[in-house]
Each structure stands twice: as structure tokens, then as C-alpha cells.
Design a protein around this motif. Structure first.
Motif, PDB file in Angstrom:
ATOM      1  N   ASP A  70     -21.794  -5.874 -14.331  1.00  0.00           N
ATOM      2  CA  ASP A  70     -21.490  -4.748 -13.462  1.00  0.00           C
ATOM      3  C   ASP A  70     -22.791  -4.064 -13.043  1.00  0.00           C
ATOM      4  O   ASP A  70     -23.691  -3.872 -13.863  1.00  0.00           O
TER       5      ASP A  70
ATOM      6  N   ALA B  17     -17.215   1.218 -15.763  1.00  0.00           N
ATOM      7  CA  ALA B  17     -17.009  -0.033 -15.037  1.00  0.00           C
ATOM      8  C   ALA B  17     -15.587  -0.547 -15.219  1.00  0.00           C
ATOM      9  O   ALA B  17     -14.935  -1.000 -14.267  1.00  0.00           O
TER      10      ALA B  17
ATOM     11  N   VAL C 262     -16.516  -9.761 -10.945  1.00  0.00           N
ATOM     12  CA  VAL C 262     -17.735  -9.186 -11.523  1.00  0.00           C
ATOM     13  C   VAL C 262     -18.483 -10.241 -12.325  1.00  0.00           C
ATOM     14  O   VAL C 262     -19.724 -10.268 -12.327  1.00  0.00           O
TER      15      VAL C 262
END
Length: 289
Positions: free
Chosen positions: A22, A96, A270
Motif C-alpha cells: 500500500d 489501508a 494492492v
């Protein structure tokens, strides 16, 4: 039990690994005044152990070149305390995860109970990163707690994995060369990602060839692939100790709950595939380095 232990890793590694991929998490080092991603990585990964020296960090991380670790530690500790690193890494990881899964708080609270049962029951002898992370699982924030519990569990497996590598007579560089040759980590980038020189990499490859584990192209031989499979099976066996306090139905409910969270993480793109941590694509069943 071993298959469920593998599933537990596949469903906790993505939760933990958000901290490596992230963008906000990757910026932790810079935000703390450290020099780039890797100084931040080594500081955050080893901070549970305290302000460790590079020799200890190299030993417990297992597959990084000593020189790469020494460029980050102990210099990082002159710029930031381990406690501050730990606070910031948990905050960013939770942020995140909430960005990917806005309703995660309730699910996190439900998952944390059985995960904590696993963490509290697990043995700590010869598992330094697990033991250090286990002591950090008391976050009041439910998503921070979920991330920390997942991190403790993946470090338990990581500690076990390094024990297996050592028992098989593989050093950190050799383990990476063999994994790259078997297609478990990116062959064209993993050497640089872990800080080994071309000379060190070539020497490790020669040692593996002398054992019949690698061919002249750098690919794993049949014997080499069997060796890698044996390493993963033994890692699964050791990691299966984590599941002792839960019944099979309880374990299956936990895995089902984790799967719902991980599905969202994977859908967010991600995590890259392939990746240097050896996390397989969901359709595969490989294992870490």
C-alpha cells in the motif's frame, strides 16, 4: 491439519503484506525521517525486537544480505525509536485496510477472538519474531489488532520456515536461488530485492548445482523441486501447531471469515503477482521464502 495451516498462511499473509505494498504504508520510512523504503522496512520489521543491531536482524530475517541490513540498522534507531515505528506501522496498516474494506471494524472484532486464541496458545521457543509480535496484540483499535494478530501468525510461520531451511542446510542466499529456480519468487528481481551481489548469487548457485538441486540455466532440477516441496511441507507441519486450540469447525469458520476480508484485498489489486514475498496467486498453492 497441514492443509489448514497452509490456508491460514494464505489468508493472513495478504492482511500482513498490505504494509509492504500500500502506498501510504510504503511511505512510513520517509514520514519518520528515514532514508527510503528499505530503511523503513528494516526498522518496522525488527522494531518489535527493540533497537536491534544488524547482526541480530540479519539472523532473524534470514534471507537478506548482511550488507543490506547494515545500511539501515542501527542508523534508523538514531532517527526514530522502535516504539514510534510500531505505533505508526499499525496506524497506517489499519488505514489501508479500512480504505479497502470500509466495514472492516465489525468483522475485525469477530475475527480477533479466535486469532488471539491461536496467538496466545502458540509456543515461543526459537520463534523470536513471533514472540516479539505476540506481545503487541493488545491494540484497542479493532483493525489495528486484526493486522497485528495476522502479523504475529505470519511471523510464527516465518520463524518455522527459517528453521526448516537451516535444517536442510540452506543459507539465506541459497534458499532464494533455489526458490527463484523453482519459480516461487521473481527470478529477475529477487537478488536485488534482497541485497545479494552477483558474485554471492553465483556462488550460491554453484553450491546448489554441486548438490544436484540446480541446473546450468539456474532452474531447479527435479531433485531441487522435490527439496522445495519438502521444505514447504515441513513448514506446514510446524505451522500446524497454531491450530491446536481450535476445533475443526472453529478453524473452518475462522478461515471462512478471513477469506471474505482477503477477497477484498486481492480485488483491490494492492498486492502484485508474482511478488518477492512468495505469496502465490489465489489460484495457486505455493509458499513463502
Amino acid at each position: 491439519m497441514e492443509l489448514r495451516a497452509r490456508s491460514l498462511w494464505l489468508l493472513t499473509e495478504p492482511l500482513h503484506a498490505i504494509t509492504y505494498f500500500d502506498e501510504e504504508c510504503r511511505g512510513l520510512g520517509k514520514a519518520l525521517g528515514l532514508k527510503g523504503f528499505w530503511m523503513g522496512y528494516f526498522a518496522s520489521r525488527t522494531a518489535p525486537l527493540g533497537a536491534v543491531e544488524p547482526s541480530l536482524a540479519t539472523a532473524v530475517l534470514g534471507v537478506f544480505a548482511p550488507g543490506m541490513v547494515a545500511r539501515a540498522l542501527p542508523a534508523a534507531w538514531h532517527l526514530v525509536s522502535p516504539a514510534h515505528v510500531l505505533e505508526e506501522r499499525a496506524r497506517r496498516a489499519a488505514g489501508a485496510l479500512r480504505g479497502i474494506h470500509p466495514g472492516l471494524d465489525e468483522t475485525a472484532a469477530e475475527l480477533s477472538g479466535p486469532l488471539l486464541t491461536l496467538v496466545e496458545d502458540a509456543p515461543v521457543v526459537a520463534r523470536p519474531l513471533f514472540a516479539a509480535n505476540r506481545a503487541l496484540c493488545d491494540h484497542a483499535d479493532p483493525v489495528e489488532r486484526l493486522w497485528q494478530l495476522s502479523t504475529a501468525l505470519r511471523e510464527f510461520r516465518g520463524d518455522a520456515h527459517l528453521c526448516v531451511l537451516a535444517d536442510e542446510g540452506l543459507d539465506g542466499c541459497e534458499a532464494l536461488v533455489l526458490s527463484a529456480g523453482a519459480g516461487r519468487v521473481p527470478k529477475d528481481t529477487i537478488r536485488q530485492d534482497r541485497g545479494w551481489s552477483e558474485e554471492e548469487w553465483a556462488a550460491a548457485a554453484d553450491r546448489l548445482r554441486s548438490r544436484g538441486l540446480l541446473d546450468q540455466r539456474g532452474d531447479a532440477t527435479d531433485r531441487g523441486r522435490q527439496e522445495r516441496n519438502r521444505i514447504e511441507e515441513e513448514t506446514d507441519r510446524l505451522a500446524a501447531q497454531l491450530l491446536r486450540p481450535l476445533s475443526r469447525p472453529q478453524t473452518d469458520r475462522l478461515l471462512e471469515g478471513l477469506e471474505g476480508v482477503v477477497r477484498r484485498i486481492l480485488a483491490a489489486d494492492v498486492l502484485p503477482f508474482p511478488n518477492p514475498i512468495g505469496l502465490p496467486h489465489p489460484d495457486e498453492s505455493e509458499a513463502q521464502v
